[in-house]
Design an enzyme around this catalytic site. Structure first.
Site, PDB file in Angstrom:
ATOM      1  N   ASP A  13      -1.801  -6.151   9.116  1.00 62.64           N
ATOM      2  CA  ASP A  13      -0.741  -6.200  10.117  1.00 62.64           C
ATOM      3  C   ASP A  13       0.626  -5.823   9.571  1.00 62.64           C
ATOM      4  OD1 ASP A  13      -0.544  -8.642   8.503  1.00 62.64           O
ATOM      5  OD2 ASP A  13       1.004  -9.235   9.924  1.00 62.64           O
TER       6      ASP A  13
ATOM      7  N   LYS B 235      -4.243  -1.390  -4.486  1.00 62.90           N
ATOM      8  CA  LYS B 235      -3.066  -0.564  -4.824  1.00 62.90           C
ATOM      9  C   LYS B 235      -2.787  -0.706  -6.325  1.00 62.90           C
ATOM     10  CE  LYS B 235      -0.551  -1.153  -0.405  1.00 62.90           C
ATOM     11  NZ  LYS B 235       0.594  -1.861   0.221  1.00 62.90           N
TER      12      LYS B 235
ATOM     13  N   ARG C 251      -3.375  -5.256  13.778  1.00 63.17           N
ATOM     14  CA  ARG C 251      -4.672  -5.659  13.201  1.00 63.17           C
ATOM     15  C   ARG C 251      -5.848  -5.065  13.956  1.00 63.17           C
ATOM     16  NH1 ARG C 251      -3.528  -9.740   9.540  1.00 63.17           N
ATOM     17  NH2 ARG C 251      -1.865 -11.179  10.069  1.00 63.17           N
TER      18      ARG C 251
ATOM     19  N   GLY D 199      -5.881 -11.172   7.133  1.00 66.19           N
ATOM     20  CA  GLY D 199      -6.164  -9.734   7.039  1.00 66.19           C
ATOM     21  C   GLY D 199      -7.618  -9.351   6.836  1.00 66.19           C
TER      22      GLY D 199
ATOM     23  N   ASP E 276      -2.672  -6.061  -3.781  1.00 65.55           N
ATOM     24  CA  ASP E 276      -1.421  -5.339  -3.995  1.00 65.55           C
ATOM     25  C   ASP E 276      -0.863  -5.801  -5.347  1.00 65.55           C
ATOM     26  OD1 ASP E 276       0.869  -3.802  -3.052  1.00 65.55           O
ATOM     27  OD2 ASP E 276       1.820  -5.658  -2.480  1.00 65.55           O
TER      28      ASP E 276
HETATM   29  P1  IMP Z   1      -0.773  -9.506  -3.129  1.00 65.38           P
HETATM   30  O1  IMP Z   1      -0.695 -10.993  -3.327  1.00 65.38           O
HETATM   31  O2  IMP Z   1       0.544  -8.841  -3.447  1.00 65.38           O
HETATM   32  O3  IMP Z   1      -1.909  -8.853  -3.859  1.00 65.38           O
HETATM   33  O4  IMP Z   1      -0.892  -9.232  -1.605  1.00 65.38           O
HETATM   34  C1  IMP Z   1      -2.015  -9.449  -0.929  1.00 65.38           C
HETATM   35  C2  IMP Z   1      -1.785  -9.673   0.563  1.00 65.38           C
HETATM   36  O5  IMP Z   1      -0.607  -9.028   1.054  1.00 65.38           O
HETATM   37  C3  IMP Z   1      -2.919  -9.041   1.289  1.00 65.38           C
HETATM   38  O6  IMP Z   1      -3.923  -9.984   1.488  1.00 65.38           O
HETATM   39  C4  IMP Z   1      -2.310  -8.603   2.589  1.00 65.38           C
HETATM   40  O7  IMP Z   1      -2.411  -9.641   3.515  1.00 65.38           O
HETATM   41  C5  IMP Z   1      -0.866  -8.349   2.260  1.00 65.38           C
HETATM   42  N1  IMP Z   1      -0.631  -6.896   2.076  1.00 65.38           N
HETATM   43  C6  IMP Z   1      -0.530  -6.206   0.910  1.00 65.38           C
HETATM   44  N2  IMP Z   1      -0.301  -4.899   1.115  1.00 65.38           N
HETATM   45  C7  IMP Z   1      -0.272  -4.744   2.458  1.00 65.38           C
HETATM   46  C8  IMP Z   1      -0.095  -3.583   3.318  1.00 65.38           C
HETATM   47  O8  IMP Z   1       0.103  -2.420   2.906  1.00 65.38           O
HETATM   48  N3  IMP Z   1      -0.155  -3.839   4.658  1.00 65.38           N
HETATM   49  C9  IMP Z   1      -0.352  -5.080   5.186  1.00 65.38           C
HETATM   50  N4  IMP Z   1      -0.533  -6.174   4.419  1.00 65.38           N
HETATM   51  C10 IMP Z   1      -0.489  -6.011   3.068  1.00 65.38           C
HETATM   52 MG    MG Z   2      -4.902 -10.599   3.008  1.00 68.76          MG
END
Ligand code: IMP
Ligand code: MG
Length: 178
Positions: free
Chosen positions: A162, A134, A168, A48, A106
């Site tokens: 994505d 977020k 993307r 991403g 996230d």
């Molecule tokens: P985390 O481990 O929950 O913080 O998630 C991080 C990864 O989840 C990011 O690097 C993104 O690749 C993916 N991600 C989180 N939120 C989104 C979104 O709204 N759209 C697309 N990918 C997301």
């Molecule tokens: Mg990512």
């Protein structure tokens, strides 16, 4: 800007390219001051972050190294809460200032995992940079050093992000509507 359909979902325009560019520039300005003499190693978290990182790195005006890791945690529109490493780091982080570069934080699970790995591998300082954050979904407690923008917990695509592999290439960010 029109609605976009990807697989079974519809998305509406959310963050225009111009605002994204401003957010990247603000992060770069701070890094140009704070990391000027650190020779940082930027570690880009694929897939991403590739668009954000390519803009950010070109705005960094001092010595640096760039490397990549490939991780995966999302399935469809939800975090799976487990991080899979698909391509590992081929570079030493010992005694380095490392800057982890993410598209979006996230839950924070992916980054938390990376921070621990970098410290375990001997990095002296581990900084975190993310284009988007977020806050409502965040369940960890590490400091995020550089944030482009806070956003609500809706699922988004574009500018590198994505939905099951697609979206993307969109130059702006779109938010899910149904
Ligand atoms: P985390 O481990 O929950 O913080 O998630 C991080 C990864 O989840 C990011 O690097 C993104 O690749 C993916 N991600 C989180 N939120 C989104 C979104 O709204 N759209 C697309 N990918 C997301
Ligand atoms: Mg990512």
């Amino acid at each position: 800007m029109a609605l976009v359909k990807i697989h079974d979902k519809t998305f509406e325009p959310f963050i225009p390219a111009e605002k994204l560019n401003e957010a990247v520039q603000e992060i770069a300005d701070r890094m140009n001051e704070e990391l000027a003499n650190k020779n940082p190693l930027f570690i880009i978290v694929l897939n991403g972050a590739f668009i954000f990182a390519s803009d950010l790195i070109r705005k960094f005006e001092h010595d640096c190294d760039v490397s990549f890791v490939k991780l995966s945690s999302y399935q469809g529109t939800k975090s799976s809460h487990t991080v899979r490493e698909l391509i590992g780091l081929d570079e030493s982080v010992t005694d380095r200032t490392v800057v982890l570069v993410e598209d979006i934080i996230d839950t924070g699970i992916t980054m938390d995992n990376m921070i621990h790995q970098m410290k375990g591998m001997g990095a002296v300082d581990v900084k975190v940079a993310t284009l988007l954050y977020k806050p409502e979904a965040f369940i960890k407690d590490f400091t995020i050093d550089y944030v482009g923008m806070d956003i609500p917990s809706d699922f988004i695509v574009g500018f590198g992000l994505d939905y099951d592999g697609k979206g993307r290439n969109l130059p702006e960010i779109y938010k899910i509507i149904d």
